[in-house]
Design a protein around this motif. Sequence first.
Motif, PDB file in Angstrom:
ATOM      1  N   UNK A   1       0.824  -1.222   0.000  1.00  0.00           N
ATOM      2  CA  UNK A   1       0.000   0.000   0.000  1.00  0.00           C
ATOM      3  C   UNK A   1       0.848   1.259   0.000  1.00  0.00           C
ATOM      4  N   UNK A   2       2.067   1.167   0.548  1.00  0.00           N
ATOM      5  CA  UNK A   2       2.884   2.367   0.680  1.00  0.00           C
ATOM      6  C   UNK A   2       4.310   2.099   0.203  1.00  0.00           C
ATOM      7  N   UNK A   3       4.791   2.930  -0.723  1.00  0.00           N
ATOM      8  CA  UNK A   3       6.134   2.769  -1.248  1.00  0.00           C
ATOM      9  C   UNK A   3       7.143   3.340  -0.261  1.00  0.00           C
ATOM     10  N   UNK A   4       8.170   2.533   0.082  1.00  0.00           N
ATOM     11  CA  UNK A   4       9.212   2.994   0.988  1.00  0.00           C
ATOM     12  C   UNK A   4      10.443   3.382   0.183  1.00  0.00           C
ATOM     13  N   UNK A   5      11.463   3.879   0.852  1.00  0.00           N
ATOM     14  CA  UNK A   5      12.672   4.313   0.151  1.00  0.00           C
ATOM     15  C   UNK A   5      13.465   3.112  -0.369  1.00  0.00           C
ATOM     16  N   UNK A   6      13.844   2.193   0.504  1.00  0.00           N
ATOM     17  CA  UNK A   6      14.561   0.984   0.103  1.00  0.00           C
ATOM     18  C   UNK A   6      13.966  -0.175   0.895  1.00  0.00           C
ATOM     19  N   UNK A   7      13.783  -1.304   0.270  1.00  0.00           N
ATOM     20  CA  UNK A   7      13.309  -2.459   1.028  1.00  0.00           C
ATOM     21  C   UNK A   7      14.164  -3.679   0.676  1.00  0.00           C
ATOM     22  N   UNK A   8      14.215  -4.605   1.634  1.00  0.00           N
ATOM     23  CA  UNK A   8      14.914  -5.875   1.398  1.00  0.00           C
ATOM     24  C   UNK A   8      13.846  -6.934   1.214  1.00  0.00           C
ATOM     25  N   UNK A   9      13.861  -7.592   0.069  1.00  0.00           N
ATOM     26  CA  UNK A   9      12.817  -8.579  -0.227  1.00  0.00           C
ATOM     27  C   UNK A   9      13.248  -9.959   0.270  1.00  0.00           C
ATOM     28  N   UNK A  10      12.285 -10.855   0.405  1.00  0.00           N
ATOM     29  CA  UNK A  10      12.572 -12.202   0.903  1.00  0.00           C
ATOM     30  C   UNK A  10      13.374 -12.977  -0.117  1.00  0.00           C
TER      31      UNK A  10
END
Length: 432
Positions: free
Chosen positions: A423-432
Amino acid sequence: MSTVKINDRITKIQNKLFEQAHTQPLELKPLAIALNKQGIKGEKLYSHPGMIPLPMLFCEYLRSLNARQKSILSAAFLANFYKYVANSECQALVSNMSVAEKLFAPYSDEYMILHQETNEELDHIWSFRTIHTMVCRETGAQDSFDEPGFFYGNVGPMPQLDLEKLTTSFTLDVDLNETLFHLMKGKSFLNKLIERMHQQDRNWLYRTLRFVVGDAVRMLSAEIVQENGLGSLWLLYRYMANVELKQAESYLFDEPENFDYDPLAVEINHGHIADEARHYTTSFDLGLELYRKAPLEAQNFIRQVLQKVVEDYINASFRTYLEKLDLTEQGIIFTETRLGLNALRMSLHHSEFLDKQVNQKELIQSWTKMSLSWRRIIGPLEQKSWCYKAQQLARLIQELELELNENQLGKCYKRYKDALATKQIQRLIEVA
């Protein structure tokens, strides 16, 4: 000749959108000519740095490029991206016209929608070739405009050997003759093609599919094309191409308040998006309407084919850049990484890069040695792209009731579902 009549609602919407769009001149050619004359200008950017498929944030070499060098690299990426788009659009020139002739009454609204779109595609292809010529001239790079587009199998991960064997010329060999023979027998023989599809590799699938939605439609009678549901198959397959191209193009000039973009490049991008927004709607709405009118055997054929395409697309799309590089080392090519590396290769020919010459192979090897945590990181623009793709794929999966092979897709399927729920875009994410 029997013809297909579709819901008036769809043609009314399409005609209204077309008239609104063309109230003002919309051709890209004058913009492309102006950009060609202007060349790569100063330190302007020709695409968002985050959209260039290279590890711009993590690589010391790429971070050290000066503003002028980044400008050239962004222009080279723009040229390579739109080269891929233009080569994909070439399929529409053949398939749109054939489908219009075989399904619809001459000069009916349905017929004219596909003709209008074909006219627009010609404008796009000419303009993108002009931009590519300009960037080749400015950088001094020798580069052909011809390359396999989306419909040549660049939907998903492609073995390097398959890519090297691809040819854009057409030959009706024994194999395609057999496919044509099955199609000529009508809907009761579509199961023969499905059986072959499950026995053959992906190279066979895309070569056959390109033939089925292109030259085969031209060669078959209108009655057989309609009975086999080939108009729907073409438009829904085209929808997949629309999703891929549109998701990237939508963010090419993101955050205009933070970057000094070249105005002509921005205008070309916006003009093309406006055209493709209508094409995208046509692909889904008209393709789905024709699917609902097709015989059950044809509907099953369309579902089986598109399920393969959607799975292939998910398998390619929901991977991080460094994961794609790992597979590249194993001889598996992704369109995105190929376009980024081509842009860098082209830029290195420019005199501005004389002090930044680098061994590209060694540079790529240094990227593959990055840490495991970087390997799973995706940036905000990539998150937007994943969310967009997931939402558009879900529409098709739901409407056709596709049953994807979740186990085979593994983490790519999980990421598709995660992106769908984001629902909300973050700056950087670590995916599984």
